[in-house]
Design a protein around this motif. Structure first.
Motif, PDB file in Angstrom:
ATOM      1  N   LEU A   1      -8.148 -23.981  22.022  1.00 55.55           N
ATOM      2  CA  LEU A   1      -8.018 -24.437  23.412  1.00 55.55           C
ATOM      3  C   LEU A   1      -7.305 -23.395  24.268  1.00 55.55           C
ATOM      4  O   LEU A   1      -7.676 -23.169  25.421  1.00 55.55           O
ATOM      5  N   LYS A   2      -6.304 -22.761  23.706  1.00 60.15           N
ATOM      6  CA  LYS A   2      -5.565 -21.713  24.433  1.00 60.15           C
ATOM      7  C   LYS A   2      -6.493 -20.541  24.742  1.00 60.15           C
ATOM      8  O   LYS A   2      -6.481 -20.012  25.856  1.00 60.15           O
ATOM      9  N   GLN A   3      -7.311 -20.145  23.780  1.00 62.27           N
ATOM     10  CA  GLN A   3      -8.231 -19.032  24.003  1.00 62.27           C
ATOM     11  C   GLN A   3      -9.240 -19.357  25.102  1.00 62.27           C
ATOM     12  O   GLN A   3      -9.682 -18.467  25.818  1.00 62.27           O
ATOM     13  N   ARG A   4      -9.592 -20.629  25.215  1.00 58.86           N
ATOM     14  CA  ARG A   4     -10.525 -21.047  26.255  1.00 58.86           C
ATOM     15  C   ARG A   4      -9.808 -21.420  27.558  1.00 58.86           C
ATOM     16  O   ARG A   4     -10.416 -21.943  28.474  1.00 58.86           O
ATOM     17  N   GLN A   5      -8.510 -21.153  27.605  1.00 65.75           N
ATOM     18  CA  GLN A   5      -7.665 -21.418  28.778  1.00 65.75           C
ATOM     19  C   GLN A   5      -7.709 -22.891  29.188  1.00 65.75           C
ATOM     20  O   GLN A   5      -7.732 -23.218  30.372  1.00 65.75           O
ATOM     21  N   LYS A   6      -7.682 -23.765  28.181  1.00 65.24           N
ATOM     22  CA  LYS A   6      -7.702 -25.206  28.426  1.00 65.24           C
ATOM     23  C   LYS A   6      -6.340 -25.853  28.211  1.00 65.24           C
ATOM     24  O   LYS A   6      -6.195 -27.048  28.412  1.00 65.24           O
ATOM     25  N   CYS A   7      -5.359 -25.076  27.759  1.00 65.24           N
ATOM     26  CA  CYS A   7      -4.044 -25.657  27.517  1.00 65.24           C
ATOM     27  C   CYS A   7      -2.978 -24.578  27.537  1.00 65.24           C
ATOM     28  O   CYS A   7      -3.270 -23.390  27.599  1.00 65.24           O
ATOM     29  N   ARG A   8      -1.762 -25.033  27.466  1.00 66.20           N
ATOM     30  CA  ARG A   8      -0.584 -24.182  27.348  1.00 66.20           C
ATOM     31  C   ARG A   8       0.136 -24.638  26.095  1.00 66.20           C
ATOM     32  O   ARG A   8       0.363 -25.833  25.906  1.00 66.20           O
ATOM     33  N   LEU A   9       0.464 -23.723  25.196  1.00 63.52           N
ATOM     34  CA  LEU A   9       1.116 -24.093  23.944  1.00 63.52           C
ATOM     35  C   LEU A   9       2.621 -24.218  24.133  1.00 63.52           C
ATOM     36  O   LEU A   9       3.230 -23.442  24.873  1.00 63.52           O
ATOM     37  N   ILE A  10       3.184 -25.185  23.449  1.00 63.74           N
ATOM     38  CA  ILE A  10       4.630 -25.365  23.425  1.00 63.74           C
ATOM     39  C   ILE A  10       5.089 -24.933  22.033  1.00 63.74           C
ATOM     40  O   ILE A  10       4.669 -25.528  21.036  1.00 63.74           O
ATOM     41  N   PRO A  11       5.935 -23.912  21.944  1.00 61.28           N
ATOM     42  CA  PRO A  11       6.353 -23.436  20.616  1.00 61.28           C
ATOM     43  C   PRO A  11       7.212 -24.484  19.903  1.00 61.28           C
ATOM     44  O   PRO A  11       7.822 -25.342  20.541  1.00 61.28           O
ATOM     45  N   PRO A  12       7.261 -24.416  18.562  1.00 71.26           N
ATOM     46  CA  PRO A  12       8.121 -25.336  17.812  1.00 71.26           C
ATOM     47  C   PRO A  12       9.583 -25.171  18.230  1.00 71.26           C
ATOM     48  O   PRO A  12       9.982 -24.103  18.717  1.00 71.26           O
ATOM     49  N   GLU A  13      10.378 -26.200  18.017  1.00 67.18           N
ATOM     50  CA  GLU A  13      11.789 -26.174  18.426  1.00 67.18           C
ATOM     51  C   GLU A  13      12.560 -25.013  17.813  1.00 67.18           C
ATOM     52  O   GLU A  13      13.476 -24.482  18.431  1.00 67.18           O
ATOM     53  N   TRP A  14      12.213 -24.634  16.600  1.00 71.91           N
ATOM     54  CA  TRP A  14      12.952 -23.571  15.925  1.00 71.91           C
ATOM     55  C   TRP A  14      12.609 -22.183  16.458  1.00 71.91           C
ATOM     56  O   TRP A  14      13.312 -21.221  16.162  1.00 71.91           O
ATOM     57  N   MET A  15      11.569 -22.068  17.259  1.00 74.69           N
ATOM     58  CA  MET A  15      11.133 -20.770  17.753  1.00 74.69           C
ATOM     59  C   MET A  15      11.856 -20.423  19.062  1.00 74.69           C
ATOM     60  O   MET A  15      11.253 -20.194  20.097  1.00 74.69           O
ATOM     61  N   GLU A  16      13.184 -20.376  18.953  1.00 79.08           N
ATOM     62  CA  GLU A  16      14.053 -19.979  20.059  1.00 79.08           C
ATOM     63  C   GLU A  16      14.989 -18.896  19.550  1.00 79.08           C
ATOM     64  O   GLU A  16      15.397 -18.923  18.384  1.00 79.08           O
ATOM     65  N   VAL A  17      15.358 -17.981  20.416  1.00 77.25           N
ATOM     66  CA  VAL A  17      16.178 -16.835  20.017  1.00 77.25           C
ATOM     67  C   VAL A  17      17.467 -17.277  19.336  1.00 77.25           C
ATOM     68  O   VAL A  17      17.805 -16.773  18.257  1.00 77.25           O
ATOM     69  N   GLU A  18      18.183 -18.222  19.918  1.00 78.65           N
ATOM     70  CA  GLU A  18      19.473 -18.649  19.362  1.00 78.65           C
ATOM     71  C   GLU A  18      19.309 -19.233  17.958  1.00 78.65           C
ATOM     72  O   GLU A  18      20.080 -18.912  17.051  1.00 78.65           O
ATOM     73  N   LYS A  19      18.320 -20.079  17.765  1.00 83.47           N
ATOM     74  CA  LYS A  19      18.106 -20.694  16.456  1.00 83.47           C
ATOM     75  C   LYS A  19      17.670 -19.660  15.423  1.00 83.47           C
ATOM     76  O   LYS A  19      18.108 -19.697  14.276  1.00 83.47           O
ATOM     77  N   LEU A  20      16.825 -18.731  15.842  1.00 84.08           N
ATOM     78  CA  LEU A  20      16.370 -17.699  14.909  1.00 84.08           C
ATOM     79  C   LEU A  20      17.483 -16.716  14.562  1.00 84.08           C
ATOM     80  O   LEU A  20      17.519 -16.193  13.443  1.00 84.08           O
ATOM     81  N   GLU A  21      18.406 -16.465  15.493  1.00 84.87           N
ATOM     82  CA  GLU A  21      19.569 -15.628  15.181  1.00 84.87           C
ATOM     83  C   GLU A  21      20.435 -16.309  14.124  1.00 84.87           C
ATOM     84  O   GLU A  21      20.916 -15.653  13.188  1.00 84.87           O
ATOM     85  N   GLU A  22      20.632 -17.617  14.255  1.00 84.73           N
ATOM     86  CA  GLU A  22      21.404 -18.367  13.259  1.00 84.73           C
ATOM     87  C   GLU A  22      20.735 -18.297  11.899  1.00 84.73           C
ATOM     88  O   GLU A  22      21.404 -18.086  10.875  1.00 84.73           O
ATOM     89  N   ILE A  23      19.434 -18.481  11.874  1.00 91.36           N
ATOM     90  CA  ILE A  23      18.685 -18.441  10.617  1.00 91.36           C
ATOM     91  C   ILE A  23      18.796 -17.061   9.977  1.00 91.36           C
ATOM     92  O   ILE A  23      19.061 -16.940   8.775  1.00 91.36           O
TER      93      ILE A  23
END
Length: 172
Positions: A39-61
């Motif tokens: 759907l994203k490739q066909r420009q029919k939606c906007r993806l919302i990344p998973p909650e863990w895919m944030e800089v602060e959370k990934l730095e902690e990990i």
């Protein structure tokens, strides 16, 4: 694996895919990753990344992984695959995409280095079994061939060096 998607102007035909939807413009809906990317490739939606895919959370990990001698639990058993897919096909929907790419790569590199050290120690100590807690399938597969070949060679060496056995060992 499933990701959230905000859909805009989705054709009614998608509703025939099963228990997906309803697809109302502007409202988030969870769909399989393959559908979200399509759907994203066909420009029919906007993806919302998973909650863990944030800089602060990934730095902690990443920092936790560097501190611990053992493997720490990852936010998803498919963290690397999801990151690659989402950054390849929807980086414009992911805030600080370049930083996220770097943090996931740093975490991956740390884990693979630990895995190599663990495999080396395993072979040197001639262990018979290993515990693979908190490893993802992708991480296991990166060393699978090396480890199975090393174990095979160890087995052959052990069976050929056993005293009192015939010179012909059975090869499995």
């Amino acid at each position: 694996a499933i990701t959230s998607v905000k859909c805009f102007e989705i054709e009614n035909a998608l509703e025939t895919l099963g228990d997906l939807g309803p697809f109302n413009p502007g409202l988030p809906v969870e769909v399989p990753v393959w559908l979200a990317i399509n759907l994203k490739q066909r420009q029919k939606c906007r993806l919302i990344p998973p909650e863990w895919m944030e800089v602060e959370k990934l730095e902690e990990i990443r920092d936790q992984e560097r501190k611990e001698d053992t493997f720490t639990p990852m936010p998803s058993p498919y963290y690397m695959e999801l990151t690659k897919l989402l950054l390849n096909y929807a980086s414009d929907n992911i805030p600080k995409a370049d930083e996220i790419r770097t943090l996931v790569k740093d975490t991956w590199d740390t884990r693979i280095a630990k895995l190599r050290l663990s495999a080396d120690s395993f072979v040197r100590q001639q262990e018979a079994h290993a515990k693979l807690d908190n490893l993802t399938l992708m991480e296991i597969n990166t060393t699978g061939t090396f480890l199975t070949q090393a174990l095979d060679h160890m087995y052959k060496l052990r069976t050929n060096l056993q005293p009192g056995e015939s010179a012909h060992s059975q090869d499995f």
